[in-house]
Design a protein around this motif. Structure first.
Motif, mmCIF file in Angstrom:
data_model
loop_
_atom_site.group_PDB
_atom_site.id
_atom_site.type_symbol
_atom_site.label_atom_id
_atom_site.label_comp_id
_atom_site.label_asym_id
_atom_site.label_seq_id
_atom_site.Cartn_x
_atom_site.Cartn_y
_atom_site.Cartn_z
ATOM 1 N N SER A 96 0.858 -1.179 0.000
ATOM 2 C CA SER A 96 0.000 0.000 0.000
ATOM 3 C C SER A 96 0.896 1.231 0.000
ATOM 4 O O SER A 96 1.740 1.387 0.885
ATOM 5 N N PHE A 97 0.703 2.093 -0.976
ATOM 6 C CA PHE A 97 1.612 3.223 -1.124
ATOM 7 C C PHE A 97 1.265 4.393 -0.211
ATOM 8 O O PHE A 97 2.119 5.227 0.063
ATOM 9 N N ALA A 98 0.044 4.473 0.259
ATOM 10 C CA ALA A 98 -0.355 5.604 1.098
ATOM 11 C C ALA A 98 0.498 5.711 2.365
ATOM 12 O O ALA A 98 1.046 6.782 2.648
ATOM 13 N N PRO A 99 0.673 4.644 3.159
ATOM 14 C CA PRO A 99 1.505 4.782 4.362
ATOM 15 C C PRO A 99 2.987 4.966 4.055
ATOM 16 O O PRO A 99 3.744 5.415 4.921
ATOM 17 N N MET A 100 3.402 4.630 2.833
ATOM 18 C CA MET A 100 4.811 4.800 2.466
ATOM 19 C C MET A 100 5.112 6.166 1.874
ATOM 20 O O MET A 100 6.278 6.506 1.646
ATOM 21 N N LEU A 101 4.068 6.970 1.606
ATOM 22 C CA LEU A 101 4.250 8.223 0.884
ATOM 23 C C LEU A 101 5.243 9.171 1.547
ATOM 24 O O LEU A 101 6.113 9.731 0.860
ATOM 25 N N PRO A 102 5.196 9.397 2.873
ATOM 26 C CA PRO A 102 6.186 10.305 3.475
ATOM 27 C C PRO A 102 7.624 9.841 3.264
ATOM 28 O O PRO A 102 8.522 10.656 2.999
ATOM 29 N N LEU A 103 7.853 8.538 3.344
ATOM 30 C CA LEU A 103 9.202 8.014 3.136
ATOM 31 C C LEU A 103 9.619 8.127 1.676
ATOM 32 O O LEU A 103 10.774 8.473 1.379
ATOM 33 N N LEU A 104 8.693 7.834 0.759
ATOM 34 C CA LEU A 104 9.027 7.861 -0.661
ATOM 35 C C LEU A 104 9.381 9.270 -1.125
ATOM 36 O O LEU A 104 10.266 9.445 -1.977
ATOM 37 N N LEU A 105 8.713 10.275 -0.581
ATOM 38 C CA LEU A 105 9.021 11.652 -0.962
ATOM 39 C C LEU A 105 10.422 12.053 -0.503
ATOM 40 O O LEU A 105 11.168 12.705 -1.251
ATOM 41 N N VAL A 106 10.802 11.673 0.701
ATOM 42 C CA VAL A 106 12.152 11.980 1.178
ATOM 43 C C VAL A 106 13.184 11.188 0.386
ATOM 44 O O VAL A 106 14.249 11.714 0.017
ATOM 45 N N LEU A 107 12.878 9.926 0.095
ATOM 46 C CA LEU A 107 13.793 9.113 -0.704
ATOM 47 C C LEU A 107 13.957 9.701 -2.102
ATOM 48 O O LEU A 107 15.065 9.671 -2.669
ATOM 49 N N ALA A 108 12.888 10.255 -2.661
ATOM 50 C CA ALA A 108 12.985 10.907 -3.973
ATOM 51 C C ALA A 108 13.958 12.080 -3.910
ATOM 52 O O ALA A 108 14.754 12.292 -4.839
ATOM 53 N N GLY A 109 13.917 12.847 -2.813
ATOM 54 C CA GLY A 109 14.877 13.938 -2.650
ATOM 55 C C GLY A 109 16.306 13.441 -2.588
ATOM 56 O O GLY A 109 17.222 14.054 -3.163
ATOM 57 N N ALA A 110 16.511 12.308 -1.912
ATOM 58 C CA ALA A 110 17.860 11.734 -1.829
ATOM 59 C C ALA A 110 18.354 11.297 -3.202
ATOM 60 O O ALA A 110 19.517 11.521 -3.568
ATOM 61 N N ILE A 111 17.479 10.682 -3.987
ATOM 62 C CA ILE A 111 17.870 10.214 -5.322
ATOM 63 C C ILE A 111 18.145 11.400 -6.243
ATOM 64 O O ILE A 111 19.121 11.398 -7.016
ATOM 65 N N VAL A 112 17.309 12.440 -6.167
ATOM 66 C CA VAL A 112 17.534 13.635 -6.985
ATOM 67 C C VAL A 112 18.879 14.267 -6.634
ATOM 68 O O VAL A 112 19.638 14.700 -7.520
ATOM 69 N N SER A 113 19.211 14.319 -5.347
ATOM 70 C CA SER A 113 20.502 14.881 -4.930
ATOM 71 C C SER A 113 21.663 14.026 -5.416
ATOM 72 O O SER A 113 22.722 14.541 -5.777
ATOM 73 N N THR A 114 21.473 12.707 -5.417
ATOM 74 C CA THR A 114 22.528 11.803 -5.879
ATOM 75 C C THR A 114 22.795 11.973 -7.361
ATOM 76 O O THR A 114 23.950 12.054 -7.802
ATOM 77 N N LEU A 115 21.729 12.033 -8.158
ATOM 78 C CA LEU A 115 21.880 12.125 -9.605
ATOM 79 C C LEU A 115 22.075 13.565 -10.071
ATOM 80 O O LEU A 115 22.830 13.825 -11.013
ATOM 81 N N GLY A 116 21.397 14.509 -9.418
ATOM 82 C CA GLY A 116 21.464 15.893 -9.856
ATOM 83 C C GLY A 116 22.725 16.617 -9.468
ATOM 84 O O GLY A 116 22.991 17.722 -9.947
ATOM 85 N N GLY A 117 23.524 15.997 -8.600
ATOM 86 C CA GLY A 117 24.764 16.637 -8.183
ATOM 87 C C GLY A 117 25.760 16.832 -9.299
ATOM 88 O O GLY A 117 26.708 17.615 -9.164
ATOM 89 N N PHE A 118 25.565 16.135 -10.411
ATOM 90 C CA PHE A 118 26.502 16.243 -11.527
ATOM 91 C C PHE A 118 26.295 17.525 -12.338
ATOM 92 O O PHE A 118 27.205 17.963 -13.030
ATOM 93 N N TRP A 119 25.081 18.092 -12.280
ATOM 94 C CA TRP A 119 24.843 19.273 -13.115
ATOM 95 C C TRP A 119 24.074 20.401 -12.421
ATOM 96 O O TRP A 119 23.970 21.498 -12.954
ATOM 97 N N LEU A 120 23.555 20.167 -11.212
ATOM 98 C CA LEU A 120 22.818 21.213 -10.508
ATOM 99 C C LEU A 120 23.662 21.791 -9.380
ATOM 100 O O LEU A 120 24.372 21.047 -8.693
ATOM 101 N N PRO A 121 23.607 23.103 -9.154
ATOM 102 C CA PRO A 121 24.336 23.693 -8.018
ATOM 103 C C PRO A 121 23.797 23.149 -6.702
ATOM 104 O O PRO A 121 22.620 22.797 -6.580
ATOM 105 N N ARG A 122 24.668 23.145 -5.709
ATOM 106 C CA ARG A 122 24.289 22.566 -4.428
ATOM 107 C C ARG A 122 23.131 23.323 -3.782
ATOM 108 O O ARG A 122 22.211 22.729 -3.211
ATOM 109 N N ARG A 123 23.114 24.650 -3.875
ATOM 110 C CA ARG A 123 22.034 25.421 -3.275
ATOM 111 C C ARG A 123 20.686 25.120 -3.944
ATOM 112 O O ARG A 123 19.640 25.124 -3.288
ATOM 113 N N THR A 124 20.707 24.833 -5.238
ATOM 114 C CA THR A 124 19.477 24.442 -5.930
ATOM 115 C C THR A 124 18.966 23.105 -5.405
ATOM 116 O O THR A 124 17.767 22.924 -5.182
ATOM 117 N N LEU A 125 19.894 22.167 -5.202
ATOM 118 C CA LEU A 125 19.512 20.869 -4.655
ATOM 119 C C LEU A 125 18.942 21.020 -3.250
ATOM 120 O O LEU A 125 17.969 20.351 -2.885
#
Length: 487
Positions: free
Chosen positions: A9-38
């Protein structure tokens, strides 16, 4: 043959998935996005995760509250504790916008690891069994070990190594304890353990007690209970102040959330651990406050202060789960606000990552009046002086222990609070004394993000001190905490 699909069930996992999405974006986006943007993106992800907590809180019975057969639970206790975790992480990111560059941790990996650590913290708060709790604990711990060493300095590397070695010992002890609990009860689910504890055969009682005490020792390392606190002053003073802020708030809240899940839920009726925890709390109050009296480095003083507050926080676990859970939920939020504001000010002012000495604070009011006044409020609240929120938080801890029959510990906590006035009020008074020596702090310019984080924390400290029911009213209902074991 019938195919049994997993309970996803994705509803109870939603708070965790949103934070995990931020972690993944920071991992991948660090190659081309400024740190303050991340960092700005991660703030958005944290706010979205917080919004999902609000949605889950107000959603009706049609929204699933658990996933994976109860291994992950979005019950009210998880939502309240998860909110405190997200608030601490959000304030940490805001402070990092102004201080990360000077602390030499201003790169995308910092944001990525911090968001991974927050994901682990939420997993602990949302855990419904011992395995999920352990996975969250290890994700949080591994990310924290690396964060501690991020700064290119021998002090940071030394503190990170100490943290890793002692944290690994704590994790090993905890895992042994979990194995014993499984051997005694035959289940890893909190609700299953709670049911088995009351009907255990005598042959399994010794195994249960041994496992319970090992788990208590493992958590003792994570929350810095004496005598498992040895890493705390060295790590908090050696790591970048920004990381110390994160460790002393978000990581501590998550560790207490796991401890509340296990000892306030699964093992609430378990034998032996109350008496041992009573002794550990007494030692923590004595040694934490006594050691803080002799500290000249302000960061080390706050580190031993954190140890002392661990004693007060752990007192809430000695009482009834409903009353103790409410007190702990209130105390954790207040402690987060007090500690974030104090360490954010240190991070903004210090010239080097060694921090400020207590004597360096002399005359701070004449150089930085707003920061001096804010730090004085934080210290007064940490000391438990009215009308600030720290007073009511300590009062709730005293009440839980005293009404549960732990009179000696309660009296010791009161005496410790009186002794704490010495090391809290000394720097507070020095800040308002005239000082003709050159300024010892970093000559900073405008720091809007840090100022906003400090102001937000101060508003919370003052408002929750004057109107404690604004938060206590949310955490007080006993039915919230009686669901901890998933029953």
């Amino acid at each position: 043959m019938n195919l049994v699909l997993p309970d996803v069930s994705f509803a109870p996992m939603l708070p965790l998935l949103l934070v995990l999405a931020g972690a993944i974006v920071s991992t991948l986006g660090g190659f081309w996005l400024p740190r303050r943007t991340l960092t700005a993106l991660n703030v958005v992800f944290l706010l979205a995760s917080g919004a999902s907590l609000v949605w889950l809180w107000g959603a009706g019975a049609d929204v699933p509250r658990s996933a994976f057969a109860g291994a992950l639970r979005a019950d009210p206790a998880a939502l309240l504790l998860g909110g405190t975790v997200l608030l601490g992480a959000l304030l940490t990111l805001l402070v990092s916008l102004d201080t990360a560059y000077r602390a030499r941790v201003s790169f995308a990996e910092f944001d990525a690891l911090l968001m991974y650590a927050v994901t682990g913290c939420l997993l602990i708060a949302f855990s419904g069994d011992l395995i999920v709790m352990l996975i969250g604990l290890e994700i949080m711990s591994l990310a924290s070990y690396v964060l501690t060493t991020f700064q290119d300095s021998r002090r940071a590397e030394e503190s990170g190594l100490k943290y890793f070695l002692l944290g690994s010992v704590g994790s090993a002890i905890l895992i042994y304890g979990l194995a014993f609990l499984y051997g005694a009860t035959g289940t890893l689910n909190y609700a299953g353990i709670a049911q088995q504890v009351s009907v255990l055969e005598p042959a399994n009682l010794g195994v249960l007690v041994a496992g319970t005490l090992l788990v208590l020792a493992g958590f003792g390392f994570k929350i810095a209970l004496v005598p498992f606190h040895q890493w705390t002053p060295d790590v908090y003073s050696g790591a970048p102040t920004l990381v110390s802020l994160f460790l002393s708030t978000v990581v501590k809240v998550a560790a207490f959330a796991g401890m509340l899940r296990v000892f306030g839920g699964a093992l609430a009726a378990g034998p032996g651990w109350h008496a041992v925890l009573q002794v550990l709390v007494a030692l923590t109050l004595l040694i934490g406050n006594a050691a803080a009296l002799y500290q000249q480095n302000f960061k080390r003083l706050l580190a031993y202060s954190a140890v002392a507050h661990t004693g007060f926080l752990a007192m809430t676990l000695l009482g009834d789960t409903a009353q103790g859970g409410a007190a702990l939920g209130y105390y954790l939020l207040v402690y987060t606000l007090m500690t974030v504001a104090a360490l954010a000010i240190v991070a903004a002012l210090q010239r080097t990552e060694e921090g400020l000495s207590v004597n360096d604070l002399r005359g701070l009011y004449y150089r930085h009046p707003a920061y001096a006044a804010a730090l004085a409020v934080c210290l007064a609240s940490l000391a438990g002086l009215p009308p600030f929120a720290g007073f009511f938080a300590k009062y709730l801890a005293f009440q839980v222990a005293f009404e549960s029959g732990y009179v000696v510990v309660s009296l010791l906590a009161v005496l410790s609070s009186v002794a704490a006035l010495v090391y809290y009020l000394r720097p507070a008074m020095l800040m308002f004394m005239p000082d003709r020596t050159p300024a010892r702090e970093y000559a900073h310019g405008q720091r809007p993000a840090t100022t906003f984080a400090v102001a937000l924390s101060l508003i919370g400290i003052v408002v929750l001190g004057l109107l404690p029911n604004l938060w206590y009213g949310w955490v007080a209902p006993p039915e919230i905490w009686r669901l901890l074991a998933g029953t």
